[in-house]
Design a protein around this motif. Structure first.
Motif, mmCIF file in Angstrom:
data_model
loop_
_atom_site.group_PDB
_atom_site.id
_atom_site.type_symbol
_atom_site.label_atom_id
_atom_site.label_comp_id
_atom_site.label_asym_id
_atom_site.label_seq_id
_atom_site.Cartn_x
_atom_site.Cartn_y
_atom_site.Cartn_z
ATOM 1 N N CYS A 38 41.324 31.989 39.712
ATOM 2 C CA CYS A 38 42.608 31.516 40.256
ATOM 3 C C CYS A 38 43.508 32.637 40.747
ATOM 4 C CB CYS A 38 43.338 30.686 39.203
ATOM 5 S SG CYS A 38 44.028 31.654 37.828
ATOM 6 N N ARG A 39 43.120 33.884 40.454
ATOM 7 C CA ARG A 39 43.875 35.081 40.832
ATOM 8 C C ARG A 39 45.203 35.219 40.090
ATOM 9 N NH1 ARG A 39 40.348 38.058 41.632
ATOM 10 N NH2 ARG A 39 41.932 39.569 42.253
ATOM 11 N N GLY A 40 45.429 34.358 39.101
ATOM 12 C CA GLY A 40 46.632 34.484 38.292
ATOM 13 C C GLY A 40 46.520 35.639 37.315
ATOM 14 N N PRO A 41 47.625 36.139 36.794
ATOM 15 C CA PRO A 41 47.586 37.287 35.872
ATOM 16 C C PRO A 41 46.909 36.920 34.558
ATOM 17 C CG PRO A 41 49.790 36.333 35.955
ATOM 18 C CD PRO A 41 49.004 35.649 37.028
ATOM 19 N N LEU A 42 46.273 37.909 33.947
ATOM 20 C CA LEU A 42 45.650 37.750 32.639
ATOM 21 C C LEU A 42 46.619 38.272 31.578
ATOM 22 C CD1 LEU A 42 42.045 39.031 33.464
ATOM 23 C CD2 LEU A 42 42.863 36.662 33.415
ATOM 24 N N GLU A 43 47.031 37.376 30.695
ATOM 25 C CA GLU A 43 47.999 37.740 29.672
ATOM 26 C C GLU A 43 47.284 38.204 28.405
ATOM 27 O OE1 GLU A 43 51.032 37.933 30.416
ATOM 28 O OE2 GLU A 43 51.030 36.825 32.318
ATOM 29 N N SER A 44 47.913 39.102 27.683
ATOM 30 C CA SER A 44 47.328 39.644 26.460
ATOM 31 C C SER A 44 47.079 38.536 25.439
ATOM 32 C CB SER A 44 48.264 40.703 25.875
ATOM 33 O OG SER A 44 47.777 41.179 24.643
ATOM 34 N N GLY A 45 45.850 38.500 24.925
ATOM 35 C CA GLY A 45 45.510 37.573 23.855
ATOM 36 C C GLY A 45 45.076 36.193 24.283
ATOM 37 N N GLU A 46 45.241 35.811 25.547
ATOM 38 C CA GLU A 46 44.855 34.464 25.946
ATOM 39 C C GLU A 46 43.336 34.351 26.071
ATOM 40 O OE1 GLU A 46 45.987 33.137 29.862
ATOM 41 O OE2 GLU A 46 46.020 35.186 30.640
ATOM 42 N N PRO A 47 42.763 33.158 25.887
ATOM 43 C CA PRO A 47 41.309 32.987 25.948
ATOM 44 C C PRO A 47 40.750 33.352 27.325
ATOM 45 C CG PRO A 47 42.361 31.092 24.928
ATOM 46 C CD PRO A 47 43.458 31.916 25.523
ATOM 47 N N LEU A 48 39.747 34.238 27.321
ATOM 48 C CA LEU A 48 39.140 34.707 28.560
ATOM 49 C C LEU A 48 37.630 34.482 28.528
ATOM 50 C CD1 LEU A 48 40.965 38.161 28.898
ATOM 51 C CD2 LEU A 48 41.653 35.977 29.917
ATOM 52 N N SER A 49 37.029 34.502 29.705
ATOM 53 C CA SER A 49 35.575 34.406 29.844
ATOM 54 C C SER A 49 35.080 35.579 30.677
ATOM 55 C CB SER A 49 35.173 33.102 30.539
ATOM 56 O OG SER A 49 35.457 31.983 29.740
ATOM 57 N N LEU A 50 33.934 36.126 30.269
ATOM 58 C CA LEU A 50 33.303 37.218 31.011
ATOM 59 C C LEU A 50 32.090 36.667 31.751
ATOM 60 C CD1 LEU A 50 32.985 40.268 31.684
ATOM 61 C CD2 LEU A 50 31.571 40.441 29.625
ATOM 62 N N LEU A 51 32.030 36.936 33.048
ATOM 63 C CA LEU A 51 30.895 36.540 33.867
ATOM 64 C C LEU A 51 30.230 37.810 34.380
ATOM 65 C CD1 LEU A 51 33.382 34.347 34.400
ATOM 66 C CD2 LEU A 51 31.619 33.278 35.804
ATOM 67 N N VAL A 52 28.929 37.915 34.200
ATOM 68 C CA VAL A 52 28.199 39.134 34.552
ATOM 69 C C VAL A 52 27.041 38.783 35.477
ATOM 70 C CG1 VAL A 52 26.948 41.141 33.674
ATOM 71 C CG2 VAL A 52 28.792 40.121 32.300
ATOM 72 N N ASN A 53 26.891 39.566 36.526
ATOM 73 C CA ASN A 53 25.741 39.454 37.411
ATOM 74 C C ASN A 53 24.853 40.682 37.199
ATOM 75 O OD1 ASN A 53 24.459 38.018 39.841
ATOM 76 N ND2 ASN A 53 24.602 40.132 40.555
ATOM 77 N N VAL A 54 23.586 40.439 36.855
ATOM 78 C CA VAL A 54 22.630 41.511 36.578
ATOM 79 C C VAL A 54 21.548 41.484 37.653
ATOM 80 C CG1 VAL A 54 20.984 42.461 34.922
ATOM 81 C CG2 VAL A 54 23.051 41.305 34.102
ATOM 82 N N THR A 55 21.352 42.623 38.300
ATOM 83 C CA THR A 55 20.295 42.740 39.308
ATOM 84 C C THR A 55 19.264 43.745 38.827
ATOM 85 O OG1 THR A 55 21.860 42.267 41.097
ATOM 86 C CG2 THR A 55 19.763 43.261 41.716
ATOM 87 N N GLU A 56 18.022 43.307 38.711
ATOM 88 C CA GLU A 56 16.935 44.161 38.247
ATOM 89 C C GLU A 56 16.025 44.524 39.413
ATOM 90 O OE1 GLU A 56 15.832 42.882 33.807
ATOM 91 O OE2 GLU A 56 15.446 41.293 35.267
ATOM 92 N N SER A 57 15.560 45.765 39.399
ATOM 93 C CA SER A 57 14.589 46.213 40.399
ATOM 94 C C SER A 57 13.746 47.318 39.792
ATOM 95 C CB SER A 57 15.287 46.702 41.666
ATOM 96 O OG SER A 57 16.131 47.808 41.392
ATOM 97 N N THR A 58 12.587 47.564 40.385
ATOM 98 C CA THR A 58 11.680 48.589 39.883
ATOM 99 C C THR A 58 11.385 49.587 40.992
ATOM 100 O OG1 THR A 58 10.653 47.000 38.375
ATOM 101 C CG2 THR A 58 9.455 49.042 38.802
ATOM 102 N N ALA A 59 11.666 50.865 40.714
ATOM 103 C CA ALA A 59 11.435 51.921 41.696
ATOM 104 C C ALA A 59 9.935 52.189 41.839
ATOM 105 C CB ALA A 59 12.159 53.190 41.266
ATOM 106 N N PRO A 60 9.534 52.856 42.918
ATOM 107 C CA PRO A 60 8.114 53.156 43.123
ATOM 108 C C PRO A 60 7.474 53.938 41.984
ATOM 109 C CG PRO A 60 9.324 53.492 45.159
ATOM 110 C CD PRO A 60 10.348 53.228 44.091
#
Length: 248
Positions: A38-60
């Motif tokens: 929502c782009r609203g400010p994050l206030e100290s102590g309020e319930p938050l969620s972490l979303l993570v995008n993981v990209t895996e690859s293998t080098a030669p």
């Protein structure tokens, strides 16, 4: 759904971050100032969620690389999540971020000297895993190989005291016209044109006459138009420092 302090996160994250998961969650939350939904400010102590995008690859050569990008939302805006995708290995497209400043160091006889500083990091964070071992920061690993050292505290006075000169493979170039360039292992990592007729540039170039630049680098440095924050990097153990000699 595990919750660390006020931050909910996807349990699958632990399979990537291991014992560093808790610190990763807290650091990501502390670095966020606005909800990614929502782009609203994050206030100290309020319930938050972490979303993570993981990209895996293998080098030669068989090395496994993992790239992490994350965002933080109000929990009312989004549940926590983790998305994992595999991609064909290509040299990572990383965005360099840097900031300059001048610190003052007092010697034992009471005299002060100006120390030019370059803070440098890459976004996003890239880690690699060899032989099913722990994830290792790619940037931190490279810098340690070239003579940088870990800094466990964000205290600038301590950093000035502890920083030692890097190996000969690291160099800073400062031209008479004010062009500064940082090179490590024969590769140019950063370059910027300073203007000697501007107060900020002139002060930094004047400090550089001392012959060395203090480079503060690693992952999780917060570099914004408002300044530099290295507390998160120190807490994560990804803060590295070194004094790099200047070549004309």
């Amino acid at each position: 759904m595990p919750v660390t302090r006020n931050v909910a996160w996807d349990r699958r994250l632990e399979s990537f971050k291991g014992r560093d998961t808790t610190q990763y969650v807290l650091t990501a939350a502390s670095m966020a100032s606005a909800c990614a939904a929502c782009r609203g400010p994050l206030e100290s102590g309020e319930p938050l969620s972490l979303l993570v995008n993981v990209t895996e690859s293998t080098a030669p050569d068989g090395t496994s690389y993992v790239t992490f990008t994350d965002c933080v939302c109000h929990r009312r805006c989004s549940d926590p999540g983790l998305n994992v995708q595999r991609s064909q290995w290509v040299p990572n497209k990383l965005t360099p971020m840097a900031a300059r400043m001048v610190l003052t160091q007092q010697s034992g006889n009471g005299q002060e000297r100006l120390v030019p500083v370059l803070a440098y990091t890459l976004v996003p964070v890239v880690a690699f895993r060899e032989n099913d071992g722990d994830l290792t920061s790619a940037l931190v690993s490279i810098l340690l190989f070239h003579g940088f050292q870990l800094a466990m505290s964000p205290d600038y006075a301590g950093i000035l005291e502890d920083a030692v000169e890097t190996t000969a493979s690291c160099s800073f170039t400062v031209t008479r016209q004010g062009l500064i360039t940082l090179s490590i292992g024969g590769r140019t990592l950063f370059g910027e044109q300073l203007h000697p007729d501007e107060p900020e540039g002139a002060l930094w170039l004047e400090a550089a006459r001392g012959g060395h630049v203090l480079v503060i680098s690693g992952d999780n440095l917060v570099i914004t138009t408002n300044g530099l924050d290295i507390r998160h990097a120190a807490a994560q153990g990804t803060l590295v420092i070194g004094t790099v000699p200047i070549h004309a």
